[in-house]
Design a protein around this motif. Structure first.
Motif, PDB file in Angstrom:
ATOM      1  N   TYR A 112       0.827  -1.208   0.000  1.00 40.94           N
ATOM      2  CA  TYR A 112       0.000   0.000   0.000  1.00 40.94           C
ATOM      3  C   TYR A 112       0.865   1.263   0.000  1.00 40.94           C
ATOM      4  CZ  TYR A 112      -4.493  -2.310   0.424  1.00 40.94           C
ATOM      5  OH  TYR A 112      -5.635  -3.042   0.151  1.00 40.94           O
ATOM      6  N   GLY A 116       1.051   3.514  -3.334  1.00 39.94           N
ATOM      7  CA  GLY A 116       0.505   4.844  -3.091  1.00 39.94           C
ATOM      8  C   GLY A 116       1.491   5.941  -3.438  1.00 39.94           C
ATOM      9  N   GLY A 119       1.443   6.805  -6.949  1.00 36.69           N
ATOM     10  CA  GLY A 119       0.255   7.447  -7.494  1.00 36.69           C
ATOM     11  C   GLY A 119      -1.004   6.610  -7.555  1.00 36.69           C
ATOM     12  N   MET A 120      -0.958   5.352  -7.133  1.00 38.15           N
ATOM     13  CA  MET A 120      -2.163   4.536  -7.142  1.00 38.15           C
ATOM     14  C   MET A 120      -3.065   4.925  -5.971  1.00 38.15           C
ATOM     15  SD  MET A 120      -0.702   0.751  -8.197  1.00 38.15           S
ATOM     16  CE  MET A 120      -2.282  -0.038  -7.925  1.00 38.15           C
ATOM     17  N   THR A 121      -4.358   4.945  -6.204  1.00 40.67           N
ATOM     18  CA  THR A 121      -5.311   5.260  -5.148  1.00 40.67           C
ATOM     19  C   THR A 121      -5.543   4.031  -4.268  1.00 40.67           C
ATOM     20  OG1 THR A 121      -7.247   4.585  -6.426  1.00 40.67           O
ATOM     21  CG2 THR A 121      -6.470   6.865  -6.707  1.00 40.67           C
ATOM     22  N   ARG A 122      -6.104   4.259  -3.109  1.00 39.85           N
ATOM     23  CA  ARG A 122      -6.430   3.154  -2.206  1.00 39.85           C
ATOM     24  C   ARG A 122      -7.358   2.147  -2.885  1.00 39.85           C
ATOM     25  NH1 ARG A 122      -5.010   1.484   3.244  1.00 39.85           N
ATOM     26  NH2 ARG A 122      -6.442  -0.235   3.631  1.00 39.85           N
ATOM     27  N   ALA A 123      -8.337   2.658  -3.627  1.00 37.12           N
ATOM     28  CA  ALA A 123      -9.277   1.767  -4.320  1.00 37.12           C
ATOM     29  C   ALA A 123      -8.565   0.935  -5.381  1.00 37.12           C
ATOM     30  CB  ALA A 123     -10.399   2.590  -4.946  1.00 37.12           C
ATOM     31  N   GLN A 124      -7.635   1.552  -6.110  1.00 38.96           N
ATOM     32  CA  GLN A 124      -6.881   0.803  -7.121  1.00 38.96           C
ATOM     33  C   GLN A 124      -6.024  -0.290  -6.484  1.00 38.96           C
ATOM     34  OE1 GLN A 124      -4.909   4.207  -8.922  1.00 38.96           O
ATOM     35  NE2 GLN A 124      -6.111   3.968 -10.809  1.00 38.96           N
ATOM     36  N   ASP A 126      -6.588  -1.746  -3.559  1.00 34.58           N
ATOM     37  CA  ASP A 126      -7.521  -2.767  -3.080  1.00 34.58           C
ATOM     38  C   ASP A 126      -7.893  -3.717  -4.211  1.00 34.58           C
ATOM     39  OD1 ASP A 126      -7.605  -1.723  -0.514  1.00 34.58           O
ATOM     40  OD2 ASP A 126      -9.456  -0.588  -0.842  1.00 34.58           O
ATOM     41  N   ASP A 127      -8.168  -3.141  -5.371  1.00 34.53           N
ATOM     42  CA  ASP A 127      -8.621  -3.939  -6.514  1.00 34.53           C
ATOM     43  C   ASP A 127      -7.520  -4.868  -7.035  1.00 34.53           C
ATOM     44  OD1 ASP A 127     -10.637  -4.501  -8.606  1.00 34.53           O
ATOM     45  OD2 ASP A 127      -9.157  -3.565  -9.930  1.00 34.53           O
TER      46      ASP A 127
END
Length: 245
Positions: A112, A116, A119-124, A126-127
């Motif tokens: 994470y 992060g 640049g990846m979001t938390r939702a990305q 998670d997915d």
């Protein structure tokens, strides 16, 4: 006509060969009591080239000729002392990929954190989390502190995270020199998948088979200068001729 994703114009990077300072051991124990003269050297000098979207470029040269420095320049890790480089798209740097991971955090927390920071979001995250762990083949170590992983496991999880980024430019610098053959081939298949999706590749390697596998174009560097920019077969032929390979 498409615009280049990378434009380099007469770029040069200069490093200090010797920072000076105290050299107590050598001062005391060297018979001649000689000091190395402080000075500077150019890791790269007068490089100019363009990279179009979707190109796969192999960077060729002996050790110490500026290949890794060039990738770090494209990644934005270092800045040129001369000239300009414009990178129009984001980069996924497979360069020293275990750097930035925190020993005392678990594998989960490192995934994470690292994703992060890129640049990846938390939702990305998670997915993609399960796919990242499955690709790295470390399902049983998700909640293990990163420092307890083997060196091979660290490379696997780092590659898995970085290769899931959506950045259009991929920078690869011999990061898969360690690890078993099966996982290396798995990573190479992943790189081919990214290239098939239209990504741009900068690939530093001494392995001609790998260079020919991925790259259609080559940059041959010697003493920090560009000797040849052309088809990868021509670049490798000249390199081999120059060094009697």
């Amino acid at each position: 006509m498409t615009s280049p994703v990378i434009q380099a114009r007469s770029i040069g990077i200069r490093f200090r060969r010797n920072r000076g300072g105290r050299r107590l051991f050598k001062d005391l124990f060297s018979p001649s009591n000689r000091r190395s003269k402080p000075g500077e050297f150019w890791a790269l000098r007068d490089l100019s080239f363009d990279v179009q979207p979707g190109e796969a470029i192999g960077v060729v040269g002996r050790n110490g000729q500026g290949k890794s420095t060039l990738l770090k320049l494209v990644a934005g890790v270092v800045l040129p002392d001369e000239g300009d480089v414009v990178v129009a798209e984001g980069v996924a740097p497979l360069i020293e990929i275990t750097g930035g991971f925190v020993d005392d955090l678990t594998v989960r927390d490192n995934v994470y954190l690292t994703a992060g920071l890129h640049g990846m979001t938390r939702a990305q995250i998670d997915d993609r989390f399960d796919d990242i762990i499955a690709f790295a083949e470390i399902e049983d170590f998700v909640d293990t502190p990163y420092k307890h992983l083997s060196s091979g496991m660290k490379v696997r999880i780092a590659f898995s995270v970085i290769s899931r980024l959506e950045e259009p430019i991929i920078l690869v610098d011999e990061v898969l020199a360690v690890g078993d053959r099966g996982f290396k081939e798995k990573c190479y298949a992943r790189i081919e998948e990214l290239l098939d999706g239209g990504r741009t590749l900068f690939f530093v390697s001494h392995n001609e088979k790998d260079l020919r596998r991925f790259c259609s174009r080559g940059l041959y560097l010697d003493k920090g200068r560009l000797v040849l920019d052309g088809p990868i077969d021509d670049v490798l032929a000249l390199y081999n001729t120059d060094y009697g390979v």
